[in-house]
Design an enzyme around this catalytic site. Sequence first.
Site: not given
Length: 326
Positions: A117, A141, A145
């Site tokens: 991402s 998050y 990643k």
Amino acid sequence: MTWLITGGAGYIGAHVARAMAEAGERVVALDDLSSGIQDRLPEGIPLVRGSSLDGELLKRVLAEHAITGVVHLAARKQVGESVAQPTRYYQENVGGLATLLEAVAEAGVRRFVFSSSAAVYGNPDVDLIAEDTPCAPMSPYGETKLTGEWLVRAAGRAHGISTVCLRYFNVAGASAPELADTGIFNIVPMVFDRLTRGEAPRIFGDDYPTPDGTCVRDYIHVSDLAEAHLAAARRLTDGASGDLTVNIGRSEGVSVRELVTLVAEVTGNRTPALVEARRPGDAPRAVASAALAERELGWSARRDVREMVESAWRGWLLHHPGADGA
């Protein structure tokens, strides 16, 4: 070649599964159906219900289906939720990846595509974000990643696995209405949801140092994203070794206000947007340099933002009958 697609019944996963199957690749989907929808998968693509945290299941699937490559998309992906539940995000996103890589290495699978991402970059002050732009994620998050990329590359070096990490920018649209995003976590469905409920779309901050004062983002059609996965898989099938990390975007910025205006044109609902205070952590501008993907994968985006919004709206109407009369 037979590819295992984890999260294969999800919004992005089903697009990837279809694109690869239509291109002649043999595909098996793995999904726990916590957010995935089985009916998204066309007839002929087997679905194994389960989690990437289940090591014994993974070993069995890799062996029974003679898997030769993996596309790993299964992950939790809500930034706000990750702030509230960081341990859950690390357990599922990083722990699940570690379990999968262990099974992959043991099974002798040597091709691995990882769904990453643009959240790994955080808030860089650059016109175009290139792959060598320093990474400074601003949420658990994004951290998972980036950690996932490190883990993929380390496992690749240790076990002779060739890898590609794809850093997605903002995904929207649908190749068919039944494949549309049913969640309300991204900006396009969020605007649709507000309009359908008779409420004004929200813009968080209009005083950024951008042409119209609202945040600027790079939007990528999910069908283009699916084709990028196919290109990555084909690169590995053709014998490319080592690791590759590339941005997946259009290298074109669209402001939040421009996007909301486009949604109004497509839906016919011109309810004026409500400007609210900035959200913490929002970058003024986040636009990809996609030159490396074109050079290394022979891939570039073909669909524009209007096509994203129009296709997403058709999907929204399928899942929300009568929404066009709101």
